[in-house]
Motif scaffolding. Structure first.
Motif, PDB file in Angstrom:
ATOM      1  N   ASN A  60       0.818  -1.211   0.000  1.00 46.55           N
ATOM      2  CA  ASN A  60       0.000   0.000   0.000  1.00 46.55           C
ATOM      3  C   ASN A  60       0.853   1.262   0.000  1.00 46.55           C
ATOM      4  O   ASN A  60       0.544   2.230  -0.663  1.00 46.55           O
ATOM      5  CB  ASN A  60      -0.913   0.016   1.224  1.00 46.55           C
ATOM      6  CG  ASN A  60      -2.098  -0.893   0.981  1.00 46.55           C
ATOM      7  OD1 ASN A  60      -2.349  -1.266  -0.166  1.00 46.55           O
ATOM      8  ND2 ASN A  60      -2.802  -1.242   2.034  1.00 46.55           N
TER       9      ASN A  60
ATOM     10  N   ALA B 272     -12.888   5.817  -4.906  1.00 47.45           N
ATOM     11  CA  ALA B 272     -11.621   5.082  -4.984  1.00 47.45           C
ATOM     12  C   ALA B 272     -10.516   5.966  -5.538  1.00 47.45           C
ATOM     13  O   ALA B 272      -9.366   5.895  -5.103  1.00 47.45           O
ATOM     14  CB  ALA B 272     -11.789   3.834  -5.850  1.00 47.45           C
TER      15      ALA B 272
ATOM     16  N   ASP C 164      -9.377   8.264  -2.846  1.00 47.48           N
ATOM     17  CA  ASP C 164      -8.533   7.567  -1.871  1.00 47.48           C
ATOM     18  C   ASP C 164      -7.218   7.103  -2.482  1.00 47.48           C
ATOM     19  O   ASP C 164      -6.424   6.461  -1.809  1.00 47.48           O
ATOM     20  CB  ASP C 164      -9.277   6.347  -1.290  1.00 47.48           C
ATOM     21  CG  ASP C 164     -10.456   6.778  -0.441  1.00 47.48           C
ATOM     22  OD1 ASP C 164     -10.433   7.926   0.030  1.00 47.48           O
ATOM     23  OD2 ASP C 164     -11.385   5.965  -0.249  1.00 47.48           O
TER      24      ASP C 164
ATOM     25  N   GLU D  53      -6.788   4.767  -4.680  1.00 47.39           N
ATOM     26  CA  GLU D  53      -6.738   3.321  -4.879  1.00 47.39           C
ATOM     27  C   GLU D  53      -6.653   2.938  -6.346  1.00 47.39           C
ATOM     28  O   GLU D  53      -6.177   1.862  -6.672  1.00 47.39           O
ATOM     29  CB  GLU D  53      -7.998   2.658  -4.284  1.00 47.39           C
ATOM     30  CG  GLU D  53      -8.053   2.674  -2.781  1.00 47.39           C
ATOM     31  CD  GLU D  53      -9.426   2.309  -2.276  1.00 47.39           C
ATOM     32  OE1 GLU D  53     -10.251   1.804  -3.075  1.00 47.39           O
ATOM     33  OE2 GLU D  53      -9.694   2.547  -1.088  1.00 47.39           O
TER      34      GLU D  53
END
Lengths: 295, 294
Positions: free
Chosen positions: B34, B87, B90, B92
């Motif tokens: 991550n 998403a 964020d 992602e």
């Protein structure tokens, strides 16, 4: 010796840790659920949340009234109980008291297979088969109604109700039944005056667990109940679309921006749902204990 | 004997330790992934997430793209415009697909997260308002649609049809089509409370195909023979939902399908978007049932 003791202790503590995982998971789950749920009430009054009749989470200003969703869950569950309890108990009586071993050896596993079917399969079956049947036979504007959801949930709750009530009925001591038969009562009189009353608390526990299963079910109800967030009438609401708490969370969690009021509102619904099923489980446990004591 | 037992015990402890170690290694890896994922443009795999309307198009485009470029990988995920945009905010995903423009609140949130959303129109879509083929109503005005969807009209007789209750169907609120239809038709109003909410477009088609009183809205690509599209009048006369009318801009319920990226697209995201906008990519747009960008 000390080595052996250590080993015993070591394994014991390992197993204790495994047992504790469930408790810890439940505890953490509670904390996260309630923490995010409670945050809603800093922005939105708790009174309106519990009593308002409108659910418009994306409107300006948003309305988060849980009442239609809560009552939606209640009416679908009541319908499921009305459908599944008599049928489930009848099946349990038949399997444990009347059926020949050959038949009950087939029936029991088959009812348990019902529990293994994925809920989305039930939902698809309901949407494609049951919805048009309900609409055409009852001449309703739409077949996606609380009743449709109730029937599907009833079928899904059947295995729970059947297997637990069957256990309760077959654990009634033979002496009780034979005493009744010896006094000249028929088989049917024995069943409904002796066997069933003696196992009543076990059956009640089965019913409570069946309710718990029905109220928490998501996918099936979302696919067949139409999901209109309106307050259902009773019993007229059975024939109209409703939306349950579980379906609301499943429908809306995709869109919701993290940390928004809507996000917290979904957690608040989750908390209400959790508390409801928790209470139902406690009642079921209590009833079950009482039944053990009586025998 | 004792040393044997000791050995055995040691082995057991060692195995337990190993298992725990492996478990924690796994966790460590996830975290690492991550945090190291910040420089996305360099990797040869990207993720696209968002609108279920754009989903079939992105899938078709990425399949062809990956066939032409076997060492590049594109993952396409649906879920709704809001999901994709969230998403992207964020960090992602590299590309968010949307069937509506980003809301002001979403742009603010993105900027607060250091994300600068840039919009690219990749195709056009028409929203068809659909009814059961047995319904005699073949056209509606915006005013009538608004009445049906806000709850002031509840019987087909009120718009010149049979005496039958209208079953109003909408998507759930994660759908971009839901927001788009609300802005275009309802403007300030809310959807009626008793409207059926369906979790997928397929479920809307299914319900309308079997329900004579139902009305719903779907992306043009989902139109099939089991349902009928209505002619719509936004004030300039009735227009049928046909390819020509949507491409010429006459059909009032046409909208752009969008890709959002963080900043101007770069790396694989840029390659992919360029491919979608190329003539090959735009042919795929037509094949899937949408309309090419002019």
């Amino acid at each position: 010796m000390s080595n052996r003791y250590l080993k015993e202790k070591g394994i014991e503590s390992l197993l204790f840790a495994s047992g504790a995982v469930a408790v810890i998971a439940l505890f953490l789950l509670c904390i996260f659920l309630f923490r995010d749920g409670i945050l809603l009430f800093s922005e939105y009054p708790i009174n309106s949340f519990l009593t308002a009749t409108k659910w418009y989470p994306t409107a300006e200003p948003a309305h988060f009234g849980i009442l239609p969703l809560f009552l939606g869950s209640v009416i679908v569950t009541i319908g499921a109980v009305i459908f599944s309890v008599p049928l489930g108990i009848a099946v349990a009586i038949y399997i444990s008291e009347l059926a020949s071993p050959k038949i009950s050896n087939v029936l029991k596993p088959v009812t348990e297979i019902l529990a293994g079917i994925p809920s989305v399969v039930y939902g698809f079956f309901g949407l494609v088969i049951l919805v048009p049947i309900i609409q055409n036979t009852l001449e309703l504007p739409t077949g996606q109604t609380a009743l449709t959801g109730s029937i599907m949930l009833g079928i899904m709750a059947l295995p729970t109700i059947i297997s637990i009530s069957e256990d309760a009925i077959s654990s009634v001591p033979r002496t009780l039944k034979e005493g009744s038969l010896a006094l000249g009562s028929t088989k049917w009189q024995t069943i409904y005056k002796v066997t069933v009353p003696a196992s009543l608390s076990g059956i009640s526990a089965a019913v409570m667990l069946g309710i718990g299963r029905a109220i928490g079910e998501t996918m099936t109800v979302m696919m067949v109940t139409g999901n209109s967030a309106v307050i259902p009438g009773f019993p007229s609401g059975l024939f109209a679309p409703v939306r349950t708490m579980t379906a609301t969370i499943a429908l809306e969690m995709g869109e919701v921006p993290q940390g928004s009021d809507h996000f917290h509102a979904l957690f608040a619904i989750g908390s209400v749902l959790f508390i409801t099923t928790f209470i139902i489980n406690i009642i079921a446990n209590y009833v079950k204990k009482r039944y053990r004591f009586n025998l | 004997m004792i040393s044997n037992k000791l050995l055995k015990n040691m082995t057991i402890y060692f195995v337990v330790l190993l298992i725990i170690a492996i478990a924690f290694t796994g966790i460590g890896c996830v975290d690492k992934e991550n945090t190291e994922d910040t420089d996305i443009s360099q990797t040869s795999s990207i993720t696209i997430k968002g609108s279920d309307t754009v989903l079939p198009l992105s899938q078709a485009e990425s399949e062809d793209f990956m066939y032409a470029n076997p060492y590049k990988s594109i993952t396409v995920i649906g879920g709704g415009s809001g999901v994709g945009i969230a998403a992207l905010i964020d960090g992602e995903v590299e590309i968010a697909m949307a069937s509506r423009e980003m809301k002001g609140s979403e742009i603010e949130k993105a900027q607060a997260n250091g994300i600068n959303p840039v919009e690219t129109v990749i195709a056009w879509d028409g929203i068809a308002v659909v009814v059961n083929p047995e319904n005699p109503i073949k056209q509606l005005t915006f005013e009538q649609l608004k009445g049906i969807y806000n709850g002031s009209i509840s019987n087909w007789a009120d718009v010149g049809g049979e005496n039958r209750v209208i079953t109003v169907i909408t998507r759930d609120s994660s759908s971009g089509t839901y927001e788009y239809f609300k802005e275009e038709i309802l403007v300030e109003d809310q959807y009626r409370q008793d409207a059926l909410v369906q979790p997928a477009t397929g479920a809307i088609v299914q319900e309308i195909a079997q329900n004579k009183g139902a009305i719903g809205y779907i992306g043009y690509a989902y139109l099939d023979k089991s349902i009928t599209a209505l002619e719509i009048d936004s004030g300039d006369g009735f227009v049928d939902a046909t390819t020509e009318n949507i491409m010429s801009g006459d059909y009032p319920l046409a909208r752009p399908l969008l890709y959002y990226t963080n900043g101007e697209p770069s790396g694989l995201a840029k390659e992919f978007i360029d491919y979608v906008l190329s003539s090959t990519g735009q042919d795929i747009v037509s094949d899937v049932g949408y309309f090419p960008v002019m």
